[in-house]
Scaffold this active site. Sequence first.
Site, PDB file in Angstrom:
ATOM      1  N   SER A 165       0.842  -1.192   0.000  1.00 46.67           N
ATOM      2  CA  SER A 165       0.000   0.000   0.000  1.00 46.67           C
ATOM      3  C   SER A 165       0.887   1.256   0.000  1.00 46.67           C
ATOM      4  CB  SER A 165      -0.969  -0.051   1.179  1.00 46.67           C
ATOM      5  OG  SER A 165      -2.061   0.811   0.980  1.00 46.67           O
ATOM      6  N   ASP A 245      -9.159  -5.483  -4.202  1.00 45.15           N
ATOM      7  CA  ASP A 245      -8.784  -4.081  -4.129  1.00 45.15           C
ATOM      8  C   ASP A 245      -9.818  -3.280  -4.918  1.00 45.15           C
ATOM      9  OD1 ASP A 245      -6.440  -3.366  -2.620  1.00 45.15           O
ATOM     10  OD2 ASP A 245      -5.224  -4.554  -4.005  1.00 45.15           O
ATOM     11  N   HIS A 277      -7.344  -6.182   0.169  1.00 40.90           N
ATOM     12  CA  HIS A 277      -6.221  -5.290   0.416  1.00 40.90           C
ATOM     13  C   HIS A 277      -5.440  -5.663   1.678  1.00 40.90           C
ATOM     14  CE1 HIS A 277      -4.262  -1.379  -0.323  1.00 40.90           C
ATOM     15  NE2 HIS A 277      -4.170  -1.275   0.990  1.00 40.90           N
TER      16      HIS A 277
END
Length: 302
Positions: A165, A245, A277
């Site tokens: 991320s 995602d 995610h």
Amino acid sequence: MGGWRDMPAEALEQQYSPSRWSPRLGSDTIIEAHIAATAAGTQRARAGAQTSLHVPYGAGEGERLDIYYPTEPSGTFPALVYIHGGYWQCLRRPRPAAWLFPPSKDQSGFAAPPLVSRGVAVVVVGYDTAPKGRLDAMVLQVRRSLVFLVQRYPGIRGIYLCGHSAGAHLAAMVLSTDWSQYGVVPDIKGAVLVSGVYDLEPILHTYVNDALDMSREVAQRNSPVLCVAPAPAGCEVLVAVAQHDSPEFRRQSREYGQALRAAGWSVSLLDLAGVDHFDIIEKLSEESYVLTQVILNMISRA
């Protein structure tokens, strides 16, 4: 023309709120489950490996490394350098309830066990998150952490970056570094970028920028997709994204991979089915996990 610029503000915020896209749990519950999973995994890693914790690589409060040594280290060994996520800021309850990650290396050692057992050191990088830290400074800190590693640990043979991320963004910015300014050139043989953000301009228009306080200029100079370096020899990049995602995260991964490929980099895109995610990175604690195996295979090819 379409794209994120045409989205209503609420829709754009939702696109950049990763916890809203998981089919497993609600947005608040998944955050708590993720924090619990990564903290427990890190405790197991620290209990099962020889470590050097909180090693200073600079004078700043956040400039610390956790090092997990190989179970049976030879004279030289490869190192996976892990950069944690957290939207570059301290854990908080954002608007709307959206995410966030453990903003610390202290919950980020969970990937070590399968790697140290195969002769790979794992180095977890700490950096100063917002509101104390600013994005330019975070990028500089991560670059300097690699300079420190090269100078302090000559036994490291080949560096492999892994970021998740916001950490994938910082790892990508490392790939854009002009190392002539630093006096050393780290031997970066590979990078695994997981569910990252590579164009920061959309972030300017979301709650994420409340703490970061980025200007458009800061966002542009820290957008990896806008500062792709010439391709080095012998460095392999994997851009990984989760099935669950958001469309924007998936678009960003696809377009950054294309930008690298256009510049001559050796790059592949891995679209992982059945994960979101959060568990896309949590599962690195498992040796049988496909992404763990991809990392081990990348290292074995060098």
